[in-house]
Design a protein around this motif. Structure first.
Motif, PDB file in Angstrom:
ATOM      1  N   HIS A 170       0.839  -1.201   0.000  1.00  0.00           N
ATOM      2  CA  HIS A 170       0.000   0.000   0.000  1.00  0.00           C
ATOM      3  C   HIS A 170       0.877   1.256   0.000  1.00  0.00           C
ATOM      4  O   HIS A 170       1.628   1.496   0.950  1.00  0.00           O
ATOM      5  CB  HIS A 170      -0.914   0.014   1.225  1.00  0.00           C
ATOM      6  N   SER A 198       2.358  -1.526  -7.628  1.00  0.00           N
ATOM      7  CA  SER A 198       1.525  -0.565  -6.901  1.00  0.00           C
ATOM      8  C   SER A 198       1.770   0.844  -7.442  1.00  0.00           C
ATOM      9  O   SER A 198       2.891   1.183  -7.841  1.00  0.00           O
ATOM     10  CB  SER A 198       1.846  -0.585  -5.401  1.00  0.00           C
ATOM     11  N   TYR A 199       0.714   1.678  -7.400  1.00  0.00           N
ATOM     12  CA  TYR A 199       0.775   3.012  -8.010  1.00  0.00           C
ATOM     13  C   TYR A 199       0.285   4.080  -7.038  1.00  0.00           C
ATOM     14  O   TYR A 199      -0.703   3.876  -6.320  1.00  0.00           O
ATOM     15  CB  TYR A 199      -0.080   3.048  -9.280  1.00  0.00           C
ATOM     16  N   HIS A 204       3.905   4.591 -10.866  1.00  0.00           N
ATOM     17  CA  HIS A 204       4.405   3.434 -10.120  1.00  0.00           C
ATOM     18  C   HIS A 204       5.302   3.874  -8.966  1.00  0.00           C
ATOM     19  O   HIS A 204       6.090   4.810  -9.090  1.00  0.00           O
ATOM     20  CB  HIS A 204       5.192   2.509 -11.055  1.00  0.00           C
ATOM     21  N   ARG A 290      -5.691  -8.986  -6.790  1.00  0.00           N
ATOM     22  CA  ARG A 290      -6.739  -8.013  -6.489  1.00  0.00           C
ATOM     23  C   ARG A 290      -8.104  -8.698  -6.392  1.00  0.00           C
ATOM     24  O   ARG A 290      -8.965  -8.283  -5.620  1.00  0.00           O
ATOM     25  CB  ARG A 290      -6.752  -6.902  -7.541  1.00  0.00           C
ATOM     26  N   ASP A 294     -10.477  -8.615  -3.114  1.00  0.00           N
ATOM     27  CA  ASP A 294     -11.883  -8.213  -3.175  1.00  0.00           C
ATOM     28  C   ASP A 294     -12.784  -9.254  -2.517  1.00  0.00           C
ATOM     29  O   ASP A 294     -13.773  -8.909  -1.855  1.00  0.00           O
ATOM     30  CB  ASP A 294     -12.290  -7.995  -4.637  1.00  0.00           C
ATOM     31  N   GLU A 311      -6.719  -0.415  -0.154  1.00  0.00           N
ATOM     32  CA  GLU A 311      -5.803   0.599  -0.664  1.00  0.00           C
ATOM     33  C   GLU A 311      -6.325   2.002  -0.360  1.00  0.00           C
ATOM     34  O   GLU A 311      -7.544   2.231  -0.378  1.00  0.00           O
ATOM     35  CB  GLU A 311      -5.629   0.420  -2.174  1.00  0.00           C
ATOM     36  N   GLU A 313      -7.270   5.971  -1.003  1.00  0.00           N
ATOM     37  CA  GLU A 313      -8.024   6.506  -2.138  1.00  0.00           C
ATOM     38  C   GLU A 313      -7.137   7.026  -3.264  1.00  0.00           C
ATOM     39  O   GLU A 313      -7.558   7.086  -4.418  1.00  0.00           O
ATOM     40  CB  GLU A 313      -8.964   7.617  -1.653  1.00  0.00           C
ATOM     41  N   LYS A 316      -3.281   2.626  -6.058  1.00  0.00           N
ATOM     42  CA  LYS A 316      -3.682   1.301  -6.523  1.00  0.00           C
ATOM     43  C   LYS A 316      -2.639   0.326  -6.000  1.00  0.00           C
ATOM     44  O   LYS A 316      -1.451   0.423  -6.341  1.00  0.00           O
ATOM     45  CB  LYS A 316      -3.755   1.236  -8.044  1.00  0.00           C
ATOM     46  N   SER A 317      -3.073  -0.595  -5.159  1.00  0.00           N
ATOM     47  CA  SER A 317      -2.142  -1.482  -4.467  1.00  0.00           C
ATOM     48  C   SER A 317      -2.034  -2.840  -5.154  1.00  0.00           C
ATOM     49  O   SER A 317      -2.987  -3.330  -5.765  1.00  0.00           O
ATOM     50  CB  SER A 317      -2.611  -1.685  -3.022  1.00  0.00           C
ATOM     51  N   ASN A 318      -0.871  -3.450  -4.979  1.00  0.00           N
ATOM     52  CA  ASN A 318      -0.707  -4.819  -5.470  1.00  0.00           C
ATOM     53  C   ASN A 318      -1.263  -5.855  -4.492  1.00  0.00           C
ATOM     54  O   ASN A 318      -1.299  -7.037  -4.798  1.00  0.00           O
ATOM     55  CB  ASN A 318       0.774  -5.120  -5.738  1.00  0.00           C
ATOM     56  N   TYR A 319      -1.699  -5.401  -3.306  1.00  0.00           N
ATOM     57  CA  TYR A 319      -2.190  -6.304  -2.258  1.00  0.00           C
ATOM     58  C   TYR A 319      -1.225  -7.469  -2.051  1.00  0.00           C
ATOM     59  O   TYR A 319      -1.619  -8.625  -2.039  1.00  0.00           O
ATOM     60  CB  TYR A 319      -3.596  -6.797  -2.582  1.00  0.00           C
TER      61      TYR A 319
END
Length: 399
Positions: A170, A198-199, A204, A290, A294, A311, A313, A316-319
């Motif tokens: 995260h 992750s972004y 990135h 992802r 979910d 993640e 707001e 964008k996470s790679n979890y």
């Protein structure tokens, strides 16, 4: 409902998101379904297995292209990558480096390798990484600028750098942290070991620090067995990184001359071959991870005693590692849940022991650490392997 009943219910809903035909589900396993055998066999067949070869060059090129940085330098592991990042950023003996207390020990070890002093700072709930606002308030009290450098008024030492670590994939809130670094003349070095894929605000991770470090350990999103990489957009730093990680040997057809203290940190070609094959599959891995996240999010939403870490707001996470957050810090509840999950064959673990609590680091400077001391009793990682997300991907046609 009693606390134990609610925790038992949590175990059941976690199990419902996982395969029911396995006696044991690991926390995070590597997944090999691409060209790994072909590329590794080529290394064995040709004899190019050590620290030079086409796969090293290709892996560095492909990493840079994927992450959007100008340069990637492959090394033997993420700790080595971070060690060199610190040296490239000018961290010297007796400098202080601001790092989260909530991190894997490699972050603190790499600082120590430089003869520098880890200075532990607090994290925020929404990212689990460094809290830039709380750090700002802290620096107002303890920091001063002298001759263009930041100094700790209490210890008299220079504060050279800050190392945000993107916890479990995260991203940290980087914009205010970068502003803080600019104000206090502190270098930003990203510990992006856990955040490949992750972004932060569409870019990135690894693009925001002067230099950044990745890890490809066996439990990461992609693996080279061991391995890591230094990322930078600075060409001169990239050349220096490659030089010092190859023992600082001056190029020559036969002579062994070295112009500074160097390190034997280069990634072997056979490991890079594995990495090339893994990187080809990364986008598919992320879809599956992802999807699994979910699934967890939906079932854990039914529970009152805990939530699923999502993640922030802006990111964008790679979890990388899926995480349960208990609603309140309670060591007994955490241990009860860990025992129940592991006894059921669902591997789970608490967060790392906080750095400032380890005997080797107890005497080093730190700010007030209320948030991480609570988080230590609230966080539990649960199974996160790529293959665990395949069922939902196949069922819903997400690829």
């Amino acid at each position: 409902m009693r606390d134990s009943d609610e925790l038992d219910k949590l175990v059941k809903v976690i199990a419902s998101a996982l395969p029911d035909d396995q006696k044991f589900i690991a926390l995070h396993e590597p997944h090999f379904s691409g060209n790994e055998w072909e590329y590794v066999k080529e290394c064995l067949d040709t004899g190019w297995v050590s620290s030079v070869g086409k796969f090293v060059d290709r892996f560095e090129h492909d990493l840079a292209e994927y992450t959007g940085v100008n340069h990637a330098i492959a090394v033997v592991n993420g700790t080595a990558a971070l060690h060199i990042c610190l040296k490239l950023a000018g961290v010297e003996q007796n400098d202080e480096v601001l790092i989260p207390s909530l991190t894997f020990i490699a972050t603190a070890n790499a600082v120590s390798y430089c003869g520098a002093i880890p200075h532990f700072v607090d994290s925020e709930m929404r990212t689990l990484g460094i809290d830039p606002l709380k750090l700002s308030d802290y620096l107002k009290d303890i920091a001063e600028i002298k001759q263009g450098d930041c100094y700790n008024k209490i210890t008299g030492r220079r504060i050279r750098a800050v190392v945000p670590m993107h916890t479990f994939g995260h991203p940290v809130d980087l914009d205010p942290l970068m502003e803080l670094c600019a104000s206090y003349h502190i270098e930003l070095i990203e510990d992006a070991a856990e955040s490949l894929g992750s972004y932060y605000k569409g870019k990135h991770t690894g693009n925001f620090g002067k230099v950044s470090a990745l890890s490809f350990n066996g439990n990461k999103v992609i693996t080279t067995g061991g391995g890591g990489a230094i990322l930078t957009n600075n060409e001169s730093l990239a050349k220096l990184a490659k030089h010092v990680t190859t023992t600082a040997k001056v190029p020559h057809k036969w002579a062994f001359n070295h112009d500074q203290i160097g390190f034997n940190y280069r990634l072997p070609n056979i490991n890079a071959a594995l990495g090339c094959a893994q990187l080809e599959q990364l986008d598919h891995f992320l879809i599956k991870k992802r999807a699994l996240a979910d699934s967890y999010r939906k079932v854990i939403a039914e529970i009152d005693c805990a939530s699923f870490m999502v993640e922030p707001e802006f990111a964008k996470s790679n979890y990388w590692l899926n995480t349960i957050v208990l609603n309140s810090p309670d060591e007994m509840k955490r241990e009860y849940l860990l025992e129940k999950l592991n006894n059921q064959g669902i591997m789970s673990r608490p967060v790392w022991t906080l750095m400032h609590k380890l005997p080797i680091f107890t005497k080093f400077p730190r700010m007030e650490l209320t948030v991480v001391e609570n988080l230590e009793m609230q966080l539990i990682n649960i199974p996160s392997s790529v293959m665990l997300g395949m069922t939902r991907v196949n069922a819903e046609g997400l690829e």
